[in-house]
Design a protein around this motif. Structure first.
Motif, PDB file in Angstrom:
ATOM      1  N   LYS A  44     -18.153  -6.095  -2.808  1.00 15.81           N
ATOM      2  CA  LYS A  44     -18.735  -6.276  -1.259  1.00 15.81           C
ATOM      3  C   LYS A  44     -18.940  -4.451  -2.016  1.00 15.81           C
ATOM      4  N   VAL A  45     -19.392  -4.873  -3.705  1.00 18.74           N
ATOM      5  CA  VAL A  45     -18.980  -3.379  -4.491  1.00 18.74           C
ATOM      6  C   VAL A  45     -20.486  -3.809  -5.807  1.00 18.74           C
ATOM      7  N   ILE A  46     -21.702  -3.111  -5.187  1.00 20.33           N
ATOM      8  CA  ILE A  46     -22.416  -2.951  -6.260  1.00 20.33           C
ATOM      9  C   ILE A  46     -22.665  -1.791  -7.442  1.00 20.33           C
ATOM     10  N   ASN A  47     -22.764  -2.100  -8.954  1.00 21.76           N
ATOM     11  CA  ASN A  47     -21.899  -0.563  -9.850  1.00 21.76           C
ATOM     12  C   ASN A  47     -23.392  -1.144 -10.865  1.00 21.76           C
ATOM     13  N   MET A  48     -23.554  -0.082 -10.570  1.00 20.91           N
ATOM     14  CA  MET A  48     -25.037   0.973 -11.970  1.00 20.91           C
ATOM     15  C   MET A  48     -24.898   2.119 -12.252  1.00 20.91           C
ATOM     16  N   THR A  49     -25.526   2.088 -13.221  1.00 21.53           N
ATOM     17  CA  THR A  49     -25.297   3.621 -13.953  1.00 21.53           C
ATOM     18  C   THR A  49     -26.720   3.933 -14.134  1.00 21.53           C
ATOM     19  N   SER A  50     -26.157   5.095 -14.112  1.00 20.99           N
ATOM     20  CA  SER A  50     -27.690   6.526 -14.362  1.00 20.99           C
ATOM     21  C   SER A  50     -28.405   6.900 -15.178  1.00 20.99           C
ATOM     22  N   ARG A  51     -29.015   7.546 -15.874  1.00 20.26           N
ATOM     23  CA  ARG A  51     -29.532   7.774 -16.839  1.00 20.26           C
ATOM     24  C   ARG A  51     -30.666   8.767 -17.051  1.00 20.26           C
ATOM     25  N   ALA A  52     -30.204   9.886 -17.217  1.00 22.88           N
ATOM     26  CA  ALA A  52     -31.419  11.307 -17.989  1.00 22.88           C
ATOM     27  C   ALA A  52     -31.181  12.387 -18.781  1.00 22.88           C
ATOM     28  N   GLU A  53     -32.016  12.923 -19.637  1.00 20.17           N
ATOM     29  CA  GLU A  53     -32.430  13.826 -20.387  1.00 20.17           C
ATOM     30  C   GLU A  53     -33.791  14.707 -19.747  1.00 20.17           C
ATOM     31  N   LEU A  54     -32.760  15.922 -19.884  1.00 22.64           N
ATOM     32  CA  LEU A  54     -33.298  17.111 -18.992  1.00 22.64           C
ATOM     33  C   LEU A  54     -33.722  17.665 -20.886  1.00 22.64           C
ATOM     34  N   PRO A  55     -34.577  17.565 -21.144  1.00 27.63           N
ATOM     35  CA  PRO A  55     -35.697  18.391 -22.096  1.00 27.63           C
ATOM     36  C   PRO A  55     -35.514  20.172 -22.049  1.00 27.63           C
ATOM     37  N   GLY A  56     -35.537  21.024 -22.542  1.00 23.20           N
ATOM     38  CA  GLY A  56     -35.509  22.532 -22.287  1.00 23.20           C
ATOM     39  C   GLY A  56     -35.336  23.265 -23.584  1.00 23.20           C
ATOM     40  N   LYS A  57     -34.715  24.648 -22.930  1.00 21.33           N
ATOM     41  CA  LYS A  57     -34.519  25.123 -23.959  1.00 21.33           C
ATOM     42  C   LYS A  57     -33.180  26.387 -23.634  1.00 21.33           C
ATOM     43  N   VAL A  58     -32.041  26.763 -24.563  1.00 15.16           N
ATOM     44  CA  VAL A  58     -30.680  27.261 -24.205  1.00 15.16           C
ATOM     45  C   VAL A  58     -32.268  28.517 -24.159  1.00 15.16           C
ATOM     46  N   ILE A  59     -31.090  29.771 -23.587  1.00 12.15           N
ATOM     47  CA  ILE A  59     -31.734  31.684 -23.765  1.00 12.15           C
ATOM     48  C   ILE A  59     -30.152  32.201 -24.155  1.00 12.15           C
ATOM     49  N   VAL A  60     -30.225  32.890 -24.761  1.00 10.30           N
ATOM     50  CA  VAL A  60     -28.428  33.695 -25.272  1.00 10.30           C
ATOM     51  C   VAL A  60     -29.546  35.328 -25.091  1.00 10.30           C
TER      52      VAL A  60
END
Length: 185
Positions: free
Chosen positions: A134-150
């Motif tokens: 009664k349960v469907i197990n899934m995984t999600s993956r994401a990569e967010l390219p960007g810049k850190v601004i200090v």
């Protein structure tokens, strides 16, 4: 200026420089140490979800992605795509539009996941998961390219990674998510 005065001036200058360097290093290793973001995914509208067995159909599920930036630098990422896997097969794509995450703040991003029903049904474990567990197990993956601004002028390329385990209960129409996020400079 005498030789003795120059020596004293150099000694005081060197001592001051050493103190400044020690303070900067101490702050960099403690207060300004890079912390991983906290990213959580929440499927919305599951109570209105209509599941069909048509292998050509797609199911659109609204998603709320909450990002918590615990750092003293802000993060600007560009458009990206997340993927949902079911037992090793990509069954959904999640477009993630570019956004700005201010320092030490939380933002909510809404998007839609397009689930490809045919790819889920093709998996021989789908029916046992659906009927027995009664349960469907899934995984999600994401990569967010960007810049850190200090400090508004120091920009460093960075990549935020997120992996989520999603347990979708189709009978109760609820979902439990557990995400692990990392940032690499």
């Amino acid at each position: 200026m005498s030789s003795r005065g120059r020596k004293a001036c150099c000694a005081v200058s060197c001592l001051f420089l050493i103190i400044v360097i020690v303070v900067i290093v101490a702050l960099a290793l403690t207060v300004f140490k890079i912390k991983d973001p906290i990213i959580s995914v929440h499927p919305l509208g599951l109570d209105h979800l209509q599941f069909t067995v048509d292998p050509n159909s797609k199911i659109s599920v609204a998603m709320l992605i909450t990002m918590v930036n615990r750092n003293f630098g802000s993060f600007r990422y560009i458009d990206s795509t997340g993927y949902v896997n079911y037992r090793g097969t990509i069954v959904a794509e999640i477009p993630i539009l570019s956004h700005y995450v201010p320092a030490r703040s939380t933002i909510n991003v809404t998007t839609n996941a397009e689930f490809m029903v045919g790819k889920m049904i093709e998996n021989p474990m789908f029916i046992p998961d659906f009927v027995t567990r009664k349960v469907i197990n899934m995984t999600s993956r994401a990569e967010l390219p960007g810049k850190v601004i200090v400090l508004k002028f120091i920009k460093i390329k960075a990549m935020a990674y997120s992996t989520c385990n999603i347990s979708l209960n189709l009978y109760n129409k609820t979902a439990d998510t557990n995400c692990i996020s990392k940032i690499k400079l």
